[in-house]
Write an enzyme that holds these catalytic residues in place. Sequence first.
Site, PDB file in Angstrom:
ATOM      1  N   LYS A  34     -62.813  34.049  -8.338  1.00 30.61           N
ATOM      2  CA  LYS A  34     -62.909  34.720  -9.639  1.00 30.61           C
ATOM      3  C   LYS A  34     -63.658  33.873 -10.666  1.00 30.61           C
ATOM      4  CE  LYS A  34     -58.399  35.098 -10.038  1.00 30.61           C
ATOM      5  NZ  LYS A  34     -57.813  34.586  -8.788  1.00 30.61           N
ATOM      6  N   ARG A  72     -51.287  39.227 -14.452  1.00 31.11           N
ATOM      7  CA  ARG A  72     -50.780  38.775 -13.164  1.00 31.11           C
ATOM      8  C   ARG A  72     -49.463  39.439 -12.789  1.00 31.11           C
ATOM      9  NH1 ARG A  72     -53.839  33.682 -12.684  1.00 31.11           N
ATOM     10  NH2 ARG A  72     -53.427  32.761 -10.662  1.00 31.11           N
ATOM     11  N   ARG A  74     -61.569  22.894  -2.646  1.00 32.95           N
ATOM     12  CA  ARG A  74     -61.767  22.766  -4.091  1.00 32.95           C
ATOM     13  C   ARG A  74     -60.987  21.567  -4.638  1.00 32.95           C
ATOM     14  NH1 ARG A  74     -60.194  27.930  -7.736  1.00 32.95           N
ATOM     15  NH2 ARG A  74     -58.061  27.304  -7.252  1.00 32.95           N
ATOM     16  N   ARG A  84     -57.264  19.303  -9.450  1.00 40.26           N
ATOM     17  CA  ARG A  84     -56.090  20.139  -9.717  1.00 40.26           C
ATOM     18  C   ARG A  84     -54.983  19.817  -8.722  1.00 40.26           C
ATOM     19  NH1 ARG A  84     -57.822  26.367 -10.544  1.00 40.26           N
ATOM     20  NH2 ARG A  84     -55.605  26.559 -10.004  1.00 40.26           N
ATOM     21  N   ARG A 130     -48.190  29.942  -4.354  1.00 40.40           N
ATOM     22  CA  ARG A 130     -49.041  30.753  -5.241  1.00 40.40           C
ATOM     23  C   ARG A 130     -49.422  32.061  -4.553  1.00 40.40           C
ATOM     24  NH1 ARG A 130     -53.296  26.222  -6.265  1.00 40.40           N
ATOM     25  NH2 ARG A 130     -54.622  27.895  -7.091  1.00 40.40           N
TER      26      ARG A 130
END
Length: 191
Positions: free
Chosen positions: A14, A89, A128, A134, A146
């Site tokens: 996204k 969400r 990533r 992160r 998640r």
Amino acid sequence: MINLILFGPPGSGKGTQAARLVEKYKLMHVSTGDLFRYEMGNDTPLGLKAKEYISKGELVPDEVTVGMLSNKLDMYPEAKGFILDGFPRNVFQSEALDKLLSDKNSAVTQLIALDVEEEEIVQRILKRAETSGRKDDADEGIIRNRIEVYKNETAIVFDYYEKANKAKRISGMGSIDEITNRLFEEIDSIL
Ligand code: ADP
């Protein structure tokens, strides 16, 4: 206004795609994940609160998230429209968004979901993590949580907008350029 929701599971691309859409359509990109990371980076009270949840792969409470998003939308009264990424969400947030936009005499134009297979998502997020810094990307247990939260609370947001005939699904598999082109086609067809 043109208000697009870029939707999909964590790691579905996204953020990457939103950056390209913003450039082409001149809309404001609003990513709740980026907003939380900014607050966490500055150790603000909001950031400290968000960190309690993000570090476990859970959703930040709605009142915190909706308040933050509302402030952000108010900061750009002249915007041509928004690309929302990471919001809404859950159904509560969808209803809150509809209300915030209707107060601006506007509405959600379209939700576009990026479809990506679960194992591909896990691999993308772990990759990533090598560069994002992160912590919620670096731990497979947090990533799986998640994804569970996405399935249990977030996926239904698609149905919420589908009932209003405003939801579309495209494949989020393949190269970044291929996916961008699919999005351009889809958005050009609704504008
Ligand atoms: P992802 O790659 O998981 O989609 P984001 O950068 O969008 O990552 O979000 C990171 C984290 O921030 C989420 O796992 C969640 O804890 C929190 N978050 C982001 N958006 C929301 C939201 N709309 N409501 C609640 N929590 C959110």
